[in-house]
Motif scaffolding. Structure first.
Motif, PDB file in Angstrom:
ATOM      1  N   ALA A  43       0.746  -1.025  -0.053  1.00  0.00           N
ATOM      2  CA  ALA A  43       0.015  -0.176  -0.005  1.00  0.00           C
ATOM      3  C   ALA A  43       0.829   1.126  -0.033  1.00  0.00           C
ATOM      4  CB  ALA A  43      -0.943  -0.065   1.078  1.00  0.00           C
ATOM      5  N   GLU A  44       1.909   1.184   0.605  1.00  0.00           N
ATOM      6  CA  GLU A  44       2.912   2.517   0.853  1.00  0.00           C
ATOM      7  C   GLU A  44       3.647   2.448  -0.284  1.00  0.00           C
ATOM      8  OE1 GLU A  44       5.175   2.649   4.287  1.00  0.00           O
ATOM      9  OE2 GLU A  44       3.557   2.057   5.738  1.00  0.00           O
ATOM     10  N   GLN A  45       3.724   1.484  -1.032  1.00  0.00           N
ATOM     11  CA  GLN A  45       4.751   1.502  -2.536  1.00  0.00           C
ATOM     12  C   GLN A  45       3.948   1.943  -3.765  1.00  0.00           C
ATOM     13  OE1 GLN A  45       5.566  -2.314  -3.065  1.00  0.00           O
ATOM     14  NE2 GLN A  45       7.371  -2.601  -1.355  1.00  0.00           N
ATOM     15  N   GLN A  46       2.529   2.301  -3.424  1.00  0.00           N
ATOM     16  CA  GLN A  46       1.844   2.494  -4.676  1.00  0.00           C
ATOM     17  C   GLN A  46       2.264   3.875  -5.469  1.00  0.00           C
ATOM     18  OE1 GLN A  46      -0.208   0.768  -6.591  1.00  0.00           O
ATOM     19  NE2 GLN A  46       0.550  -0.695  -5.050  1.00  0.00           N
ATOM     20  N   ALA A  47       2.729   4.831  -4.654  1.00  0.00           N
ATOM     21  CA  ALA A  47       3.203   6.104  -5.313  1.00  0.00           C
ATOM     22  C   ALA A  47       4.322   5.674  -6.235  1.00  0.00           C
ATOM     23  CB  ALA A  47       3.293   7.057  -4.129  1.00  0.00           C
ATOM     24  N   TYR A  48       4.855   4.726  -5.813  1.00  0.00           N
ATOM     25  CA  TYR A  48       6.417   4.526  -6.874  1.00  0.00           C
ATOM     26  C   TYR A  48       6.092   3.490  -8.002  1.00  0.00           C
ATOM     27  CZ  TYR A  48       8.482   6.356  -2.632  1.00  0.00           C
ATOM     28  OH  TYR A  48       8.838   7.141  -1.528  1.00  0.00           O
ATOM     29  N   LEU A  49       4.910   2.797  -8.153  1.00  0.00           N
ATOM     30  CA  LEU A  49       4.555   1.968  -8.899  1.00  0.00           C
ATOM     31  C   LEU A  49       3.602   2.265 -10.118  1.00  0.00           C
ATOM     32  CD1 LEU A  49       3.975  -0.948  -6.269  1.00  0.00           C
ATOM     33  CD2 LEU A  49       6.247  -0.150  -7.620  1.00  0.00           C
ATOM     34  N   VAL A  50       3.153   3.484  -9.983  1.00  0.00           N
ATOM     35  CA  VAL A  50       2.382   3.906 -11.170  1.00  0.00           C
ATOM     36  C   VAL A  50       2.676   5.088 -11.862  1.00  0.00           C
ATOM     37  CG1 VAL A  50      -0.278   4.575 -11.854  1.00  0.00           C
ATOM     38  CG2 VAL A  50       0.320   2.894  -9.692  1.00  0.00           C
ATOM     39  N   GLU A  51       2.637   5.163 -13.122  1.00  0.00           N
ATOM     40  CA  GLU A  51       3.029   6.095 -13.907  1.00  0.00           C
ATOM     41  C   GLU A  51       1.728   7.176 -14.133  1.00  0.00           C
ATOM     42  OE1 GLU A  51       3.051   7.854 -18.089  1.00  0.00           O
ATOM     43  OE2 GLU A  51       1.745   6.495 -17.491  1.00  0.00           O
ATOM     44  N   MET A  52       2.375   8.439 -14.163  1.00  0.00           N
ATOM     45  CA  MET A  52       1.377   9.497 -13.951  1.00  0.00           C
ATOM     46  C   MET A  52       0.390   9.081 -14.901  1.00  0.00           C
ATOM     47  SD  MET A  52       3.212  12.719 -15.090  1.00  0.00           S
ATOM     48  CE  MET A  52       1.890  13.798 -14.419  1.00  0.00           C
ATOM     49  N   ARG A  53       0.308   8.672 -16.061  1.00  0.00           N
ATOM     50  CA  ARG A  53      -0.882   8.668 -17.127  1.00  0.00           C
ATOM     51  C   ARG A  53      -1.585   7.545 -16.761  1.00  0.00           C
ATOM     52  NH1 ARG A  53       2.354  10.026 -22.847  1.00  0.00           N
ATOM     53  NH2 ARG A  53       2.545  12.279 -22.668  1.00  0.00           N
ATOM     54  N   ASP A  54      -1.211   6.874 -15.856  1.00  0.00           N
ATOM     55  CA  ASP A  54      -1.969   5.430 -15.664  1.00  0.00           C
ATOM     56  C   ASP A  54      -1.768   4.381 -16.533  1.00  0.00           C
ATOM     57  OD1 ASP A  54      -3.226   4.085 -13.590  1.00  0.00           O
ATOM     58  OD2 ASP A  54      -5.041   4.532 -14.423  1.00  0.00           O
ATOM     59  N   LEU A  55      -0.623   4.577 -17.663  1.00  0.00           N
ATOM     60  CA  LEU A  55      -0.606   3.464 -18.436  1.00  0.00           C
ATOM     61  C   LEU A  55       0.342   2.115 -18.019  1.00  0.00           C
ATOM     62  CD1 LEU A  55       0.620   5.776 -21.574  1.00  0.00           C
ATOM     63  CD2 LEU A  55      -1.669   4.709 -21.186  1.00  0.00           C
ATOM     64  N   HIS A  57       1.689   0.068 -14.678  1.00  0.00           N
ATOM     65  CA  HIS A  57       1.403  -0.427 -13.211  1.00  0.00           C
ATOM     66  C   HIS A  57       2.624  -1.438 -12.902  1.00  0.00           C
ATOM     67  CE1 HIS A  57      -2.449   1.399 -12.707  1.00  0.00           C
ATOM     68  NE2 HIS A  57      -2.421   1.582 -13.790  1.00  0.00           N
ATOM     69  N   GLY A  58       3.232  -1.400 -12.047  1.00  0.00           N
ATOM     70  CA  GLY A  58       4.575  -2.205 -11.840  1.00  0.00           C
ATOM     71  C   GLY A  58       4.177  -2.724 -10.246  1.00  0.00           C
ATOM     72  N   ARG A  59       5.395  -3.730 -10.323  1.00  0.00           N
ATOM     73  CA  ARG A  59       5.183  -4.697  -8.910  1.00  0.00           C
ATOM     74  C   ARG A  59       6.825  -4.506  -8.422  1.00  0.00           C
ATOM     75  NH1 ARG A  59       4.833  -9.757  -9.227  1.00  0.00           N
ATOM     76  NH2 ARG A  59       4.182  -9.963  -6.768  1.00  0.00           N
ATOM     77  N   THR A  60       6.921  -4.557  -6.953  1.00  0.00           N
ATOM     78  CA  THR A  60       8.285  -4.465  -6.350  1.00  0.00           C
ATOM     79  C   THR A  60       8.232  -5.163  -5.045  1.00  0.00           C
ATOM     80  OG1 THR A  60      10.237  -3.268  -6.008  1.00  0.00           O
ATOM     81  CG2 THR A  60       8.137  -2.172  -5.374  1.00  0.00           C
ATOM     82  N   PRO A  61       9.167  -5.939  -4.746  1.00  0.00           N
ATOM     83  CA  PRO A  61       9.108  -6.379  -3.319  1.00  0.00           C
ATOM     84  C   PRO A  61       9.908  -5.340  -2.291  1.00  0.00           C
ATOM     85  CG  PRO A  61      11.350  -6.903  -4.400  1.00  0.00           C
ATOM     86  CD  PRO A  61      10.435  -6.480  -5.612  1.00  0.00           C
ATOM     87  N   LEU A  62      10.596  -3.988  -2.957  1.00  0.00           N
ATOM     88  CA  LEU A  62      11.225  -3.313  -1.895  1.00  0.00           C
ATOM     89  C   LEU A  62      11.530  -1.804  -2.768  1.00  0.00           C
ATOM     90  CD1 LEU A  62      12.927  -3.002   0.639  1.00  0.00           C
ATOM     91  CD2 LEU A  62      14.765  -3.772  -0.590  1.00  0.00           C
ATOM     92  N   VAL A  63      11.198  -0.785  -2.254  1.00  0.00           N
ATOM     93  CA  VAL A  63      11.608   0.517  -2.670  1.00  0.00           C
ATOM     94  C   VAL A  63      12.553   0.920  -1.497  1.00  0.00           C
ATOM     95  CG1 VAL A  63      10.790   2.788  -2.839  1.00  0.00           C
ATOM     96  CG2 VAL A  63       9.216   0.963  -3.400  1.00  0.00           C
ATOM     97  N   LEU A  64      13.713   1.325  -2.088  1.00  0.00           N
ATOM     98  CA  LEU A  64      14.920   1.761  -1.278  1.00  0.00           C
ATOM     99  C   LEU A  64      14.937   3.227  -1.264  1.00  0.00           C
ATOM    100  CD1 LEU A  64      17.520  -0.996  -1.687  1.00  0.00           C
ATOM    101  CD2 LEU A  64      16.225  -0.776   0.189  1.00  0.00           C
ATOM    102  N   ARG A  65      15.175   3.971  -0.267  1.00  0.00           N
ATOM    103  CA  ARG A  65      15.331   5.433  -0.299  1.00  0.00           C
ATOM    104  C   ARG A  65      16.743   5.873   0.221  1.00  0.00           C
ATOM    105  NH1 ARG A  65      11.622   8.203   2.955  1.00  0.00           N
ATOM    106  NH2 ARG A  65      11.976   9.938   1.459  1.00  0.00           N
TER     107      ARG A  65
END
Length: 487
Positions: A43-55, A57-65
């Motif tokens: 749920a917290e990853q969603q902002a990193y997984l969707v392109e702004m045109r909504d074309l 949608h990806g998946r990831t096990p981990l977002v590193l900052r």
């Protein structure tokens, strides 16, 4: 000719093949940045997984900052050793899907937003050293604080980042006078796929000691290395800026106005933006607080900006518009009476890309042709779009001064969005055929990413494409950097 799926690089699984990372390996990555800066909750990853045109949608096990170049280097070193694919990401404002992971589920997202320090501003050298996560608007404001100008300007400047701007070689409304992002860089700091750090943060305008390495990474969309910092060029801040909102009958007249303005003002013409009446109507309809600057509607509009560090450029602007009216080039014009009004005029153009979403489906394209052919291109592309989808609403707009037109087409009123968007490939193919015949490019400033990856082998010189493949294999032999993008 080679095709995109023939690039002989190690792959991290096909688009439909889903994988997972070993929890022990995930823990090793998390340890580099600390749990606070690692996101595993979907749920917290969603902002990193969707392109702004909504074309996309990806998946990831981990977002590193990561918070430093050293942490980025440690992440890539581990990723290279374990052959773990990494997707670098800035502000996630890209428009071709280059910054989001694929659906394979084994790609780590490397968000660079925490690398947000402005390391140095050297007004005497006219340079500013920024980390990759610095938001473009903040860089502009920091330059203004020392009475300098950083001229890169985009509609997304409040959220896009310097690293993303450079990775996509962003253009924007200032490209006519100052060039694109590539032209605004003196040096880079880049982390390579194996974790080595190239420190190329030089301020020199003249350095003839071998190959210009920085331009390998600018526009490479994170496929050759991760940009962590850059030395940017600054310019004298304009003392006077004059912005006009101009009504005309056609792009042909807009081109005549451009030629007249450049003949009278030369390099003082710092922006020249074209938009159709339908585009202005979209903005007025969906953007609160906007209004039509002119008393009556016109088929086309130009936002003309002149600026100068010394001269009273408003007098020159008045003379240009007066001469254009006398010659029948311009039908009407409003000259901004204040800085705020000038910004409001430019906002009408910047807002156009955003408001189209409220009009239903929009088939978008980003192309460039020789400036002299822009009017002809708009006419021909409009004709093929309307022939393919009767009732569709072409909204061509953009940077007439450098030949970059965003040929966007909104769906017919009341049409089914999905059925309309199903024409995306065919419509763009017809538009690209016109672009090719005119000696243009299928990507002017948005990049290749996922959206146009399959088209690149068809339009790129075969030798150039082979060289790109060779560079990718040399700099990223394990294929971990942004796989499935560009090549």
């Amino acid at each position: 000719m080679s095709h995109a799926n023939e690039v002989a690089l190690p792959a991290a699984g096909g688009r439909g093949e889903r994988k997972s990372l070993d929890p022990a390996l995930i823990a090793r990555f998390v340890a580099i940045v600390g749990e606070r800066y690692a996101i595993t909750d979907p749920a917290e990853q969603q902002a990193y997984l969707v392109e702004m045109r909504d074309l996309y949608h990806g998946r990831t096990p981990l977002v590193l900052r990561p918070g430093s170049t050293a942490e980025v280097a440690a992440i890539l070193k581990l990723a290279n050793e374990t052959r773990t694919p990494v997707v670098p990401q800035g502000g996630n404002t890209g428009l071709v899907g280059g910054q989001v992971p694929r659906e394979t589920g084994d790609e780590i997202v490397l968000s660079l937003k925490r690398l947000d320090r402005i390391r140095e501003i050297d007004a005497s050298s006219n340079t500013m050293t920024c980390e990759a996560g610095v938001v473009l608007q903040r860089a502009q404001e920091a330059a203004a604080e020392v009475d300098r100008l950083f001229p890169l300007s985009l509609g997304a400047e409040g959220s896009c980042t310097i690293g993303g701007n450079l990775s996509t070689n962003a253009g924007g409304t200032g490209a006519l006078a100052y060039g694109v992002a590539r032209d605004l860089v003196l040096g880079l700091e880049v982390v390579l796929a194996d974790g080595r750090v190239w420190n190329g943060l030089g301020k020199l305008k003249k350095d003839n000691t071998g190959y210009d390495l920085k331009n390998l990474f600018i526009g490479a969309e994170g496929t050759l290395g991760v940009i962590t910092a850059a030395v940017l060029k600054l310019f004298p801040r304009p003392r006077t800026v004059s912005v006009a909102f101009v009504g005309l009958s056609s792009p042909h007249h807009a081109l005549r106005l451009l030629n007249l303005a450049q003949a009278r003002a030369g390099s003082a013409v710092t922006s020249f933006e074209l938009m159709p009446r339908i585009g202005l109507e979209f903005v007025l309809r969906h953007m609160p607080g906007t209004r039509d600057p002119l008393a009556s509607p016109h088929r086309w509009y130009v936002v003309l900006e002149l600026s100068s560090p010394t001269a009273r450029i408003d007098v020159t602007a008045e003379e240009i518009l007066g001469e254009a009216l006398e010659q029948g080039i311009v039908e009407d014009a409003a000259l901004a009476g204040s800085v705020e009004q000038g910004r409001a005029f430019m906002h009408l153009r910047h807002a156009l890309a955003e408001v189209q979403r409220y009009e239903g489906g929009s088939i978008k394209d980003d192309v460039t042709v020789p400036v002299s052919l822009v009017p002809q291109f708009i006419e021909e592309a409009t004709a093929v779009a309307e022939a393919l989808v009767p009732g569709c609403r072409p909204v061509p707009f953009g940077h007439l001064g450098d030949g970059n037109i965003h040929f966007n087409v909104s769906q017919p009123v009341g049409a089914d969005k999905a059925q309309f968007l199903a024409h995306w490939e065919e419509m763009n193919a017809r538009v690209h055929a016109i672009v090719a015949r005119m000696g243009g490019s299928i990507s002017a400033e948005h990049g290749i990413g996922q959206l146009k990856r399959h088209l690149l082998p068809q339009v790129k010189d075969p030798v150039a494409y082979a060289l790109m493949q060779s560079l990718k294999r040399m700099l990223d032999p394990n294929g971990i950097l942004n796989p499935g993008k560009v090549l």
